[in-house]
Design a protein around this motif. Structure first.
Motif, PDB file in Angstrom:
ATOM      1  N   ASP A  29     -81.497  13.428 -55.876  1.00  0.00           N
ATOM      2  CA  ASP A  29     -81.177  13.919 -57.216  1.00  0.00           C
ATOM      3  C   ASP A  29     -81.070  12.720 -58.140  1.00  0.00           C
ATOM      4  O   ASP A  29     -80.265  11.813 -57.897  1.00  0.00           O
ATOM      5  N   ILE A  30     -81.871  12.705 -59.193  1.00  0.00           N
ATOM      6  CA  ILE A  30     -81.877  11.569 -60.111  1.00  0.00           C
ATOM      7  C   ILE A  30     -80.521  11.380 -60.759  1.00  0.00           C
ATOM      8  O   ILE A  30     -80.134  10.254 -61.108  1.00  0.00           O
ATOM      9  N   ARG A  31     -79.755  12.464 -60.919  1.00  0.00           N
ATOM     10  CA  ARG A  31     -78.427  12.333 -61.530  1.00  0.00           C
ATOM     11  C   ARG A  31     -77.510  11.483 -60.666  1.00  0.00           C
ATOM     12  O   ARG A  31     -76.708  10.697 -61.186  1.00  0.00           O
ATOM     13  N   GLY A  36     -63.233  12.568 -59.797  1.00  0.00           N
ATOM     14  CA  GLY A  36     -64.526  13.107 -59.387  1.00  0.00           C
ATOM     15  C   GLY A  36     -64.575  13.411 -57.904  1.00  0.00           C
ATOM     16  O   GLY A  36     -65.090  14.457 -57.488  1.00  0.00           O
ATOM     17  N   THR A  37     -64.015  12.518 -57.103  1.00  0.00           N
ATOM     18  CA  THR A  37     -63.993  12.726 -55.657  1.00  0.00           C
ATOM     19  C   THR A  37     -63.193  13.966 -55.295  1.00  0.00           C
ATOM     20  O   THR A  37     -63.615  14.771 -54.447  1.00  0.00           O
ATOM     21  N   ILE A  38     -62.048  14.148 -55.936  1.00  0.00           N
ATOM     22  CA  ILE A  38     -61.209  15.320 -55.654  1.00  0.00           C
ATOM     23  C   ILE A  38     -61.959  16.600 -55.994  1.00  0.00           C
ATOM     24  O   ILE A  38     -61.952  17.569 -55.221  1.00  0.00           O
ATOM     25  N   VAL A  39     -62.642  16.634 -57.143  1.00  0.00           N
ATOM     26  CA  VAL A  39     -63.372  17.839 -57.553  1.00  0.00           C
ATOM     27  C   VAL A  39     -64.519  18.130 -56.586  1.00  0.00           C
ATOM     28  O   VAL A  39     -64.763  19.289 -56.225  1.00  0.00           O
ATOM     29  N   ILE A  40     -65.227  17.092 -56.144  1.00  0.00           N
ATOM     30  CA  ILE A  40     -66.328  17.291 -55.189  1.00  0.00           C
ATOM     31  C   ILE A  40     -65.804  17.919 -53.903  1.00  0.00           C
ATOM     32  O   ILE A  40     -66.387  18.885 -53.381  1.00  0.00           O
ATOM     33  N   PHE A  62     -67.315  14.950 -67.249  1.00  0.00           N
ATOM     34  CA  PHE A  62     -68.366  14.657 -66.263  1.00  0.00           C
ATOM     35  C   PHE A  62     -68.372  15.670 -65.129  1.00  0.00           C
ATOM     36  O   PHE A  62     -69.434  16.121 -64.690  1.00  0.00           O
ATOM     37  N   MET A  63     -67.209  16.047 -64.621  1.00  0.00           N
ATOM     38  CA  MET A  63     -67.165  16.958 -63.476  1.00  0.00           C
ATOM     39  C   MET A  63     -67.489  18.394 -63.896  1.00  0.00           C
ATOM     40  O   MET A  63     -68.034  19.162 -63.101  1.00  0.00           O
ATOM     41  N   HIS A  64     -67.162  18.741 -65.132  1.00  0.00           N
ATOM     42  CA  HIS A  64     -67.565  20.064 -65.627  1.00  0.00           C
ATOM     43  C   HIS A  64     -69.088  20.166 -65.653  1.00  0.00           C
ATOM     44  O   HIS A  64     -69.671  21.199 -65.274  1.00  0.00           O
ATOM     45  N   LYS A  65     -69.751  19.081 -66.087  1.00  0.00           N
ATOM     46  CA  LYS A  65     -71.228  19.053 -66.093  1.00  0.00           C
ATOM     47  C   LYS A  65     -71.767  19.152 -64.669  1.00  0.00           C
ATOM     48  O   LYS A  65     -72.751  19.856 -64.415  1.00  0.00           O
ATOM     49  N   TRP A  66     -71.129  18.462 -63.724  1.00  0.00           N
ATOM     50  CA  TRP A  66     -71.595  18.480 -62.333  1.00  0.00           C
ATOM     51  C   TRP A  66     -71.457  19.875 -61.738  1.00  0.00           C
ATOM     52  O   TRP A  66     -72.356  20.345 -61.024  1.00  0.00           O
ATOM     53  N   LEU A  67     -70.364  20.561 -62.028  1.00  0.00           N
ATOM     54  CA  LEU A  67     -70.138  21.896 -61.461  1.00  0.00           C
ATOM     55  C   LEU A  67     -71.116  22.925 -62.002  1.00  0.00           C
ATOM     56  O   LEU A  67     -71.304  23.983 -61.386  1.00  0.00           O
ATOM     57  N   GLN A  68     -71.752  22.627 -63.130  1.00  0.00           N
ATOM     58  CA  GLN A  68     -72.744  23.561 -63.667  1.00  0.00           C
ATOM     59  C   GLN A  68     -73.995  23.633 -62.795  1.00  0.00           C
ATOM     60  O   GLN A  68     -74.842  24.511 -63.001  1.00  0.00           O
ATOM     61  N   ASN A  69     -74.131  22.717 -61.818  1.00  0.00           N
ATOM     62  CA  ASN A  69     -75.228  22.801 -60.860  1.00  0.00           C
ATOM     63  C   ASN A  69     -75.076  23.991 -59.927  1.00  0.00           C
ATOM     64  O   ASN A  69     -76.034  24.372 -59.243  1.00  0.00           O
ATOM     65  N   PHE A  70     -73.873  24.564 -59.862  1.00  0.00           N
ATOM     66  CA  PHE A  70     -73.592  25.652 -58.937  1.00  0.00           C
ATOM     67  C   PHE A  70     -73.399  26.948 -59.714  1.00  0.00           C
ATOM     68  O   PHE A  70     -72.655  26.995 -60.693  1.00  0.00           O
ATOM     69  N   ALA A  71     -74.085  28.003 -59.269  1.00  0.00           N
ATOM     70  CA  ALA A  71     -73.860  29.314 -59.875  1.00  0.00           C
ATOM     71  C   ALA A  71     -72.462  29.808 -59.547  1.00  0.00           C
ATOM     72  O   ALA A  71     -71.866  30.592 -60.298  1.00  0.00           O
ATOM     73  N   TYR A  72     -71.920  29.346 -58.415  1.00  0.00           N
ATOM     74  CA  TYR A  72     -70.571  29.726 -57.993  1.00  0.00           C
ATOM     75  C   TYR A  72     -69.795  28.429 -57.754  1.00  0.00           C
ATOM     76  O   TYR A  72     -70.018  27.741 -56.758  1.00  0.00           O
TER      77      TYR A  72
END
Length: 813
Positions: free
Chosen positions: A292-294, A453-457, A760-770
């Motif tokens: 993933d380029i991101r 970020g680590t905690i959210v992942i 940043f983490m809100h943007k990352w979570l948008q990769n998931f429909a759920y």
């Protein structure tokens, strides 16, 4: 001159052991992280660039929407490449890969070996992908229907030599065939978006060629020099109008593609550069798991920030200790030294420190490579560090780091006024310094963003593993290649069902994880399909026991039943997504229609809906649950067994024994469904591990800097602390005095970092429909933890200073 500078640097390192150790260790850890991440990034960016003509190779992607269902595929129809080459002179060559037949059994000695990296390809494959040849002729390697090209590794595996051209391989168990090896090619490197060890000729594939509506081929084209692929993408509208539309109208009642699009549907094709596939393509049917380029961007920033944090420690400690070098600077200036020579001296000292740290970093990198390979799924070795890809960067890295770390201190120290410096009238070592405050704040902002970020992942990964998926993934054993049992497949399934501990057994060619078999098909609500009543969905063949074996829930109607006999053969079970799109209040008993799929045929089959299964996630949680329809069928190339958790090894051994009795020449292979499920999120797991590792390291480096600063502050204020103790100051007052300014900076870092981390983490979570929500306690716990770590770091040195005997600090006054 440089010799004297080095002598001064060595003397200063020895004289100030504690600060030297902090500087060298901080820089070594920063360099270690930077080197490791750089290796990962450079490897990710290198995918598919080893082909001589890589910059001119493109893959055709397809985007289809029909009836609120989407298919975004790395696949296209089989005639697409030939049509492009025939109609457009910009296309130099094309080739296709077909992998839908999956793994094959290849005979080795008296037994068969399952091979996964196998495909069918056009004879033009080696014209497009120019792979070096070891033996044979690649130009004619795939001309004969019973020829085969194999990799260097495979030649050694089966023939114990790379000179295998002319030898034969027996492939298949139910339909055995002999293939003549016509070429042995160099192993395709790991940094490729596909790995192929066996390539069969397309002319040997039994397939209904010529259908523009059936998308099962990976099609690659080579554009001529100077052709802009983005401009060429517009040609697909003409291809659709000329070739696709006439076939579409045989099944769907439309006049133009505009009619199709006005109903909310889509049919589009586009080119993606070969060198972009690994990092910029996320199709469900990729040939290998892509990157993933991101993440490349994120890790690039992390690598730079970690190195900057280490350099900041050096800058802060050097400027904080400026008073100790003031007289030296004053005397040299009085004796005629130019500022430029002083700047050069301090930069040389910095570069010397950086080189020492770099040597330590290289040893740490070699030591940590096995762990790093494990979390990144790479295969770096110590020799990788010194190949042509990395060596130039390694040679200049310590010099660049030395300049970055020493630039500001060099100009800061060389700026002292000589008279004031000699008289000792400069401000104390840790006077108010806005630059130093900014740098300390930057350190902790970076660390806190990484920690959040680590905690959210990990929250998202936990959510994935605990969410109700609509099926039971635990204790489901999948036995591979059961079609090799031929007519004994059902007998094998029935025999296994009798083993104690086996709860259910089912044909399971289609399983609810990515990279399993898939079958997209078009249905409609009426017998005559048009642009508005059509529906694109998955069409799976299952048996009577599939739904109970996977623990799925029937919401309405019933499961298939043996008591209905042949009557259930034209009945279907749909999922909730299909029911919602059909729009019936009660879909049970309603019918859906589908054409035969054969060009020129007007035959339409009606299917009665007898059940609605609760939505289950048959793809990853990055995607919504798409429409699905299941019919009775015999997808017996894999079998699924629901087993009890007790005595799992014993059950597997019994299954293997039964297998060997039926088919001793075919190796027994199996996997657990939960393991296949975990593989779907391997990239997130990898990112989580990397982020956790570097978040801990950034916090550690930042705390090392705090420790160094508070140590120096306590040394500078030794007499002040002694006087305060004599006047009755408590240990708490002393610790507060030393830590107040530094902890204020940590608190400021928290206020800056948390909004950035949330964004940043809100943007990352948008990769998931759920996705999981970002909890408030993530920030509270991180903030409290950061303050406690910083306070512990500062107070440890502060308490030592407060406990010191004031008599010793004041006796010289």
């Amino acid at each position: 001159m440089f010799r004297s500078y080095l002598k001064i640097a060595i003397r200063n390192l020895i004289k100030n052991k504690v600060y030297s150790l902090i500087n060298i260790c901080g820089l070594a850890i920063g360099l270690t992280c930077f080197i490791l991440i750089s290796m990962y990034i450079l490897d990710e960016l290198s995918y598919d660039r080893f082909y001589p003509n890589a910059e001119r190779i493109y893959r055709i992607n397809s985007e289809i929407r029909f009836g609120d269902a989407d298919l975004n595929m790395a696949l296209s129809s089989d005639p697409m490449g030939a049509a492009l080459k025939k109609d457009y002179p910009q296309v130099e060559q094309y080739t296709r890969l077909y992998t839908s037949e999956g793994a094959k059994q290849i005979k080795k000695g008296m037994t068969f070996v399952r091979e996964d990296n196998i495909c069918y390809a056009d004879s033009t494959f080696f014209d497009v992908f120019r792979i070096p040849v070891i033996d044979g002729d690649l130009k004619t390697a795939l001309n004969d229907p019973n020829s085969i090209a194999i990799s260097e590794k495979s030649a050694i595996k089966y023939f114990k030599t790379t000179e295998a051209a002319g030898k034969t391989l027996e492939i298949g168990t139910d339909q055995k065939a002999l293939y003549k090896v016509t070429a042995v090619y160099k192993d395709i490197p790991e940094n490729a978006h596909f790995k192929l060890d066996f390539i069969l000729p397309m002319s040997n594939l039994k397939y209904g060629f010529g259908n523009f509506l059936s998308h099962n081929f990976y099609t690659y084209i080579v554009l001529k020099e100077g052709v802009d692929y983005k401009v060429f993408n517009r040609k697909f509208d003409d291809i659709i109008a000329k070739y696709v539309l006439p076939q579409v109208t045989q099944f769907i009642k439309i006049n133009t593609m505009d009619d199709f699009k006005k109903a909310g549907n889509k049919l589009e094709y586009s080119l993606i550069p070969l060198t972009d596939i690994h990092l910029r393509s996320d199709k469900a049917d990729e040939l290998r798991a892509n990157g993933d380029i991101r993440y490349v961007y994120i890790f690039s920033i992390v690598a730079v920030f970690i190195l900057l944090i280490a350099c900041i420690n050096f800058i802060n400690l050097t400027t904080a200790r400026s008073a100790n070098r003031a007289k030296e600077v004053g005397i040299k200036k009085t004796l005629g030294s130019q500022r430029s020579s002083l700047v050069l001296q301090f930069i040389v000292e910095s570069m010397f420190t950086s080189c020492l740290a770099f040597i330590i970093a290289l040893f740490l990198v070699i030591l940590l490579l096995p762990y790093f390979n494990d979390i990144t799924t790479k295969s770096f070795t110590a020799s990788s560090l010194f190949n042509s890809q990395y060596l130039p960067y390694l040679l200049i890295m310590p010099l660049i780091v030395g300049v970055i770390a020493g630039y500001y201190p060099a100009f800061f120290l060389s700026s002292f006024h000589p008279i004031k410096a000699i008289k000792g009238k400069l401000t104390g070592g840790y006077s108010k310094n806005n630059m130093r405050d900014i740098l300390v704040t930057f350190q902790f902002v970076t660390s806190l963003i990484l920690i959040c970020g680590t905690i959210v992942i990990y929250q998202q990964l936990n959510y994935i593993h605990t969410k109700n998926l609509g099926f039971a993934k635990d204790q489901v054993l999948i036995v591979n290649s059961t079609s090799a049992l031929k007519n004994n497949t059902n007998a094998f399934k029935n025999e296994i069902s009798k083993i104690a501990g086996i709860k259910n057994a089912s044909n399971a060619g289609y399983i609810p994880v990515e990279a399993s078999a898939r079958n997209g098909h078009v249905f409609s609500k009426e017998a005559v399909m048009d642009a508005k009543n059509g529906l694109l969905m998955q069409f799976w063949q299952i048996d009577y026991d599939y739904i109970p074996t996977f623990g799925m829930e029937i919401k309405k109607g019933r499961n298939f039943s043996r008591s209905f006999g042949a009557a259930d053969s034209n009945r279907v079970i749909i999922n909730e997504s299909t029911a919602a799109i059909l729009g019936y209040k009660d879909p049970i008993g309603k019918k859906i229609y589908s054409s035969s799929g054969t060009l020129g045929s007007s035959e339409v089959t009606a299917y009665e809906i007898v059940g609605v299964v609760k939505n289950f996630h048959y793809e990853s949680l990055r995607h919504t649950v798409e429409p699905l329809c299941m019919i009775l069928g015999n997808s017996n190339w894999e079998l699924a067994f629901k087993i009890e958790s007790k005595n799992v090894p014993s059950i597997i051994n019994q299954i293997e024994d039964k297998w060997k009795k039926i088919s001793p020449e075919i190796p027994f292979g199996y996997k657990f469904l939960d393991e296949s499920f975990d593989q779907m999120y391997r990239s997130e797991q990898r990112v989580g591990k990397i982020a956790l590792t570097f978040a801990v390291l950034t916090m550690f480096i930042a705390c090392m800097g705090l420790f160094g600063l508070v140590t120096y502050i306590s040394e500078q204020r030794t007499k002040e602390i002694g006087i305060r103790k004599v006047l009755g100051a408590s240990i708490f007052n002393i610790v507060k005095l030393l830590s107040h300014d530094l902890l204020r900076l940590v608190l400021l870092s928290i206020l800056i970092a948390f909004p950035l981390a949330y964004f940043f983490m809100h943007k990352w979570l948008q990769n998931f429909a759920y996705g999981v929500g970002i909890s408030w306690w993530t920030f509270v716990c991180t903030g409290i933890g950061a303050l406690l770590i910083a306070f512990s770091t500062v107070s440890y040195r502060g308490i030592r200073a407060a406990l010191a005997n004031p008599v010793k600090s004041l006796r010289s006054e």
